[in-house]
Motif scaffolding. Structure first.
Motif, PDB file in Angstrom:
ATOM      1  N   GLU A 194       2.845  52.929  70.896  1.00 55.45           N
ATOM      2  CA  GLU A 194       2.376  51.870  70.008  1.00 55.45           C
ATOM      3  C   GLU A 194       1.507  50.867  70.755  1.00 55.45           C
ATOM      4  OE1 GLU A 194       6.020  50.592  67.919  1.00 55.45           O
ATOM      5  OE2 GLU A 194       5.256  51.831  66.264  1.00 55.45           O
ATOM      6  N   ALA A 195       1.850  50.625  72.009  1.00 58.43           N
ATOM      7  CA  ALA A 195       1.030  49.728  72.834  1.00 58.43           C
ATOM      8  C   ALA A 195      -0.354  50.315  73.082  1.00 58.43           C
ATOM      9  CB  ALA A 195       1.737  49.440  74.161  1.00 58.43           C
ATOM     10  N   GLU A 196      -0.441  51.637  73.085  1.00 59.08           N
ATOM     11  CA  GLU A 196      -1.728  52.313  73.298  1.00 59.08           C
ATOM     12  C   GLU A 196      -2.530  52.434  71.998  1.00 59.08           C
ATOM     13  OE1 GLU A 196      -3.092  53.306  76.055  1.00 59.08           O
ATOM     14  OE2 GLU A 196      -1.430  53.043  77.477  1.00 59.08           O
ATOM     15  N   GLY A 197      -1.975  51.898  70.885  1.00 58.05           N
ATOM     16  CA  GLY A 197      -2.718  51.880  69.627  1.00 58.05           C
ATOM     17  C   GLY A 197      -2.350  52.978  68.657  1.00 58.05           C
ATOM     18  N   PHE A 198      -1.170  53.569  68.831  1.00 54.15           N
ATOM     19  CA  PHE A 198      -0.726  54.645  67.934  1.00 54.15           C
ATOM     20  C   PHE A 198       0.576  54.234  67.240  1.00 54.15           C
ATOM     21  CE2 PHE A 198      -2.942  56.769  71.501  1.00 54.15           C
ATOM     22  CZ  PHE A 198      -3.979  57.377  70.794  1.00 54.15           C
ATOM     23  N   PRO A 199       0.504  53.662  66.040  1.00 54.30           N
ATOM     24  CA  PRO A 199       1.734  53.290  65.326  1.00 54.30           C
ATOM     25  C   PRO A 199       2.613  54.528  65.083  1.00 54.30           C
ATOM     26  CG  PRO A 199      -0.200  52.309  64.287  1.00 54.30           C
ATOM     27  CD  PRO A 199      -0.707  53.279  65.299  1.00 54.30           C
ATOM     28  N   ILE A 200       3.921  54.329  65.194  1.00 54.00           N
ATOM     29  CA  ILE A 200       4.883  55.424  65.075  1.00 54.00           C
ATOM     30  C   ILE A 200       5.868  55.138  63.937  1.00 54.00           C
ATOM     31  CG2 ILE A 200       6.733  56.697  66.239  1.00 54.00           C
ATOM     32  CD1 ILE A 200       4.040  57.261  67.487  1.00 54.00           C
ATOM     33  N   LEU A 201       6.136  56.157  63.129  1.00 59.42           N
ATOM     34  CA  LEU A 201       7.178  56.088  62.122  1.00 59.42           C
ATOM     35  C   LEU A 201       8.235  57.130  62.461  1.00 59.42           C
ATOM     36  CD1 LEU A 201       4.907  55.887  58.941  1.00 59.42           C
ATOM     37  CD2 LEU A 201       6.367  54.060  59.811  1.00 59.42           C
ATOM     38  N   SER A 202       9.498  56.720  62.520  1.00 63.08           N
ATOM     39  CA  SER A 202      10.596  57.636  62.862  1.00 63.08           C
ATOM     40  C   SER A 202      11.476  57.831  61.632  1.00 63.08           C
ATOM     41  CB  SER A 202      11.426  57.058  64.015  1.00 63.08           C
ATOM     42  OG  SER A 202      10.619  56.832  65.145  1.00 63.08           O
ATOM     43  N   TYR A 203      11.631  59.094  61.228  1.00 64.05           N
ATOM     44  CA  TYR A 203      12.323  59.401  59.976  1.00 64.05           C
ATOM     45  C   TYR A 203      13.542  60.301  60.184  1.00 64.05           C
ATOM     46  CZ  TYR A 203       8.122  57.819  57.400  1.00 64.05           C
ATOM     47  OH  TYR A 203       7.082  57.088  56.875  1.00 64.05           O
ATOM     48  N   ASP A 204      14.519  60.082  59.343  1.00 71.02           N
ATOM     49  CA  ASP A 204      15.630  61.029  59.195  1.00 71.02           C
ATOM     50  C   ASP A 204      15.157  62.127  58.235  1.00 71.02           C
ATOM     51  OD1 ASP A 204      17.985  62.404  58.584  1.00 71.02           O
ATOM     52  OD2 ASP A 204      18.664  60.855  57.171  1.00 71.02           O
ATOM     53  N   ALA A 205      15.044  63.353  58.751  1.00 74.16           N
ATOM     54  CA  ALA A 205      14.563  64.476  57.933  1.00 74.16           C
ATOM     55  C   ALA A 205      15.703  65.410  57.555  1.00 74.16           C
ATOM     56  CB  ALA A 205      13.471  65.239  58.686  1.00 74.16           C
ATOM     57  N   SER A 206      16.935  64.887  57.557  1.00 75.89           N
ATOM     58  CA  SER A 206      18.104  65.731  57.282  1.00 75.89           C
ATOM     59  C   SER A 206      18.274  66.039  55.801  1.00 75.89           C
ATOM     60  CB  SER A 206      19.371  65.052  57.800  1.00 75.89           C
ATOM     61  OG  SER A 206      19.685  63.898  57.025  1.00 75.89           O
ATOM     62  N   LEU A 207      17.425  65.442  54.951  1.00 74.13           N
ATOM     63  CA  LEU A 207      17.512  65.601  53.491  1.00 74.13           C
ATOM     64  C   LEU A 207      18.917  65.242  52.991  1.00 74.13           C
ATOM     65  CD1 LEU A 207      15.442  68.905  52.961  1.00 74.13           C
ATOM     66  CD2 LEU A 207      14.657  66.531  53.098  1.00 74.13           C
ATOM     67  N   GLY A 208      19.314  64.045  53.373  1.00 69.11           N
ATOM     68  CA  GLY A 208      20.605  63.545  52.918  1.00 69.11           C
ATOM     69  C   GLY A 208      21.781  64.049  53.736  1.00 69.11           C
ATOM     70  N   GLY A 209      21.531  64.356  55.016  1.00 67.78           N
ATOM     71  CA  GLY A 209      22.609  64.801  55.893  1.00 67.78           C
ATOM     72  C   GLY A 209      22.903  66.292  55.834  1.00 67.78           C
ATOM     73  N   GLN A 210      22.006  67.071  55.185  1.00 68.64           N
ATOM     74  CA  GLN A 210      22.237  68.515  55.074  1.00 68.64           C
ATOM     75  C   GLN A 210      21.871  69.271  56.349  1.00 68.64           C
ATOM     76  OE1 GLN A 210      20.973  70.444  51.188  1.00 68.64           O
ATOM     77  NE2 GLN A 210      19.789  68.552  51.092  1.00 68.64           N
ATOM     78  N   TYR A 211      20.783  68.846  56.996  1.00 65.87           N
ATOM     79  CA  TYR A 211      20.226  69.608  58.122  1.00 65.87           C
ATOM     80  C   TYR A 211      20.024  68.704  59.338  1.00 65.87           C
ATOM     81  CZ  TYR A 211      18.979  72.603  54.150  1.00 65.87           C
ATOM     82  OH  TYR A 211      19.020  73.357  53.015  1.00 65.87           O
ATOM     83  N   PRO A 212      20.155  69.257  60.553  1.00 64.13           N
ATOM     84  CA  PRO A 212      20.017  68.428  61.769  1.00 64.13           C
ATOM     85  C   PRO A 212      18.558  68.280  62.207  1.00 64.13           C
ATOM     86  CG  PRO A 212      20.649  70.654  62.383  1.00 64.13           C
ATOM     87  CD  PRO A 212      20.592  70.640  60.883  1.00 64.13           C
TER      88      PRO A 212
END
Length: 586
Positions: free
Chosen positions: A238-256
């Motif tokens: 982010e300091a280098e100019g690349f905003p980051i979004l971090s997501y839970d992709a487990s689809l409601g806790g189904q998958y790791p």
């Protein structure tokens, strides 16, 4: 010696590296670390390759230099053990007629007179999945590597996990639909299987999220803070100019599964990285290291802008692009506030044995059959996992529409063209044959034939469209030759050497001139020589006359000795074959 243990691994990194390196050396493979990258803190990647065969290479990633090297070497064993390095290539007559082509436990099923699928391959579930309309024929399932119609269909044994029964799956299906998905190697069987199953989940969930434009819940800051090495890497990006979004992709806790998205405001593009593992922290770390595997910060400008065209995002070709290099389209809807699923602070972690059981339970609950092939002939456990309906990279219909054996019956014919002396109509008939096969004009001929040509020759860039131009020249059809020469300049010129690009400019000029009844080539020879060079003019003239139409294509014998790259590949494969002939190693 220092012992470094990381979650998800059943041995210290130092022990893994030492063991993998020693085993490779014993097998006769000389592996070198060709390049390292460490663009931000706690993100390392390495490219390793075989000094003797450039086509055998892997990339590793990790939070430390040792973790990245262990990853690369593990992947090397994965791809050696499963023969993946050789999956796109014809292995020649000697291997095709040897005691075994792929493994000693393979099974061959002869073709029947009516070319129907033989009894003994697949099971009821797989027959329904791969051939729901009963359209497949036996010859559709001849594998590219052997191309041996006389021997029949080569099928490999997999263990169906629901009842531990052996099921034989044709190599052709494995190579066409699954490529590298679900392959893994590790310190133990459970470790490798967990990694392979995690990869299946990762790619399945990734495709589902992208295709359905699912918006994901962000991972809260306090949860991210549990992984300080990851948050440090993200902060640097982010300091280098690349905003980051971090997501839970487990689809409601189904998958790791975790998803991390990088935005590049300088050109309005984005890149979504996915990672999976039963341990939340390991999955997050893998997702971030995957984001930058093989890339420096200057390499983050090659992706595409998000779009509102969800139909285009869901196209199968777009999903295939995401599998190849993650450069496909992503919907803006993926980033909508609110999320289609709630955030879940999930954990499927435990010992690798427990994790394997946990992941298998998820497949069972989804009523998905899992097939696993185990490989230990190189002294390191590896496996290939197939989950029809979840781990497929390409659709089953490709067995009919885009089978990698489509060019097998053309191989000897095409390779024999340089120096051939056929009747003109025979060359033109071959153009019709190419059309009858339904071949895409953009298809590279080397890929169609399964040949490793190396780089600096005409075979390396030859596409079906360019071949049609050469065949039209050989057949004396100037109009058709010009059409395909111009196609070649437009669609293939960017990959040509300066010499070959110059030749095609000259050829186009001479073909245009040949269609002018009132003009004579001799009147322009001096100008042509100055523009293109006398040698090139002579070569193009010989092509237009039909005397030497196959410019830059060297003659090739049945053993492919004209291609050193293919010979080095066969030499590497023989090292593997030798190991397979030995009793299992410890």
């Amino acid at each position: 010696m220092t012992q470094t243990f990381i979650p998800g691994k059943d041995a210290a990194l130092e022990d893994s590296i030492s063991r993998f390196q020693d085993k490779l050396q014993q097998l006769g493979f000389t592996i070198e670390e060709a390049s390292w990258l460490n663009p931000v803190p706690n993100v390392w990647s390495v490219h390793v390759r075989d000094k003797d065969c450039a086509l055998c290479f892997t990339n590793g990633k990790g939070a430390t230099k040792k973790a990245a090297l262990a990853s690369a070497l593990g992947e090397y064993f994965e791809r050696l053990s499963t023969n993946y390095f050789f999956a796109d290539f014809w292995l020649g007559d000697d291997v095709a007629n040897g005691p075994f082509v792929h493994y000693p436990n393979e099974k061959w099923f002869p073709l029947s007179d009516d070319d129907s699928l033989p009894d003994g391959i697949l099971d009821t579930h797989l027959h329904q999945f791969y051939d729901p309309e009963n359209e497949l024929s036996g010859s559709d399932l001849i594998d590219l590597q052997s191309g041996n119609h006389e021997r029949g269909i080569c099928a490999l044994p997999f263990t169906r996990q629901s009842d531990l029964q052996t099921v034989y799956i044709p190599m052709n299906i494995i190579g066409n639909l699954y490529v590298s998905n679900g392959m893994s190697a590790g310190n133990t069987a459970n470790e490798a299987r967990v990694q392979g199953l995690s990869e299946v989940f990762e790619r399945y969930v990734k495709n589902k999220i992208i295709a359905e434009s699912i918006s994901l819940p962000e991972i809260p800051a306090d949860v991210l803070a549990r992984c300080p090495s990851v948050t440090e890497a993200i902060a640097r990006l982010e300091a280098e100019g690349f905003p980051i979004l971090s997501y839970d992709a487990s689809l409601g806790g189904q998958y790791p599964v975790i998803c991390v998205v990088l935005f590049n405001p300088s050109n309005g593009t984005c890149f979504a990285s996915f990672g999976a593992h039963p341990d939340f922290g390991v999955a997050l770390e893998r997702t971030v290291t995957e984001l930058l595997q093989g890339r420096g910060l200057k390499d983050l400008d090659v992706f595409t802008p998000p779009t509102f065209d969800d139909e285009e995002v869901a196209e199968h070709t777009n999903l295939e692009t995401h599998f190849i290099d993650s450069s496909g389209l992503i919907s803006w809807d993926m980033f909508k506030d609110g999320g289609d699923y709630p955030f879940v602070d999930w954990s499927f972690s435990g010992s690798t044995e427990q994790e394997f059981t946990t992941l298998m339970t998820i497949f069972q609950q989804a009523q998905q059959e899992v097939y696993i092939a185990d490989y230990e002939h190189l002294g390191v456990y590896a496996c290939r996992i197939i989950v029809p309906g979840m781990s497929d990279i390409y659709p089953a219909e490709d067995l009919l529409l885009a089978n990698n054996n489509m060019g097998a019956d053309l191989r000897q014919i095409i390779l024999s063209l340089p120096g051939s002396e056929w009747e003109p109509e025979e060359y033109l008939a071959l153009i019709s044959t190419l059309d009858d096969h339904g071949l895409d004009d953009f298809t590279r001929v080397r890929e169609l034939l399964g040949i490793a040509t190396g780089k600096d020759n005409g075979w390396s860039t030859l596409r079906v469209g360019e071949l049609k131009s050469m065949l039209a020249l050989a057949g004396g059809d100037i109009d058709q030759a010009l059409t395909w020469a111009e196609w070649t300049i437009e669609f293939n010129g960017s990959v040509f050497s300066a010499e070959r690009a110059n030749y095609y400019r000259c050829l186009q000029t001479l073909l245009l001139l040949a269609l002018e009844d009132e003009r004579h080539a001799v009147d322009y020879l001096n100008a042509f020589n100055k523009m293109y060079g006398a040698e090139t003019v002579e070569a193009a003239s010989a092509a237009v006359s039909g005397e030497a139409p196959f410019y830059g294509l060297q003659q090739v014998d049945a053993a492919l000795t004209a291609f050193p790259a293919h010979q080095s590949l066969l030499a590497a494969y023989e090292k593997l074959q030798a190991a397979k002939r030995q009793p299992a190693q410890g």
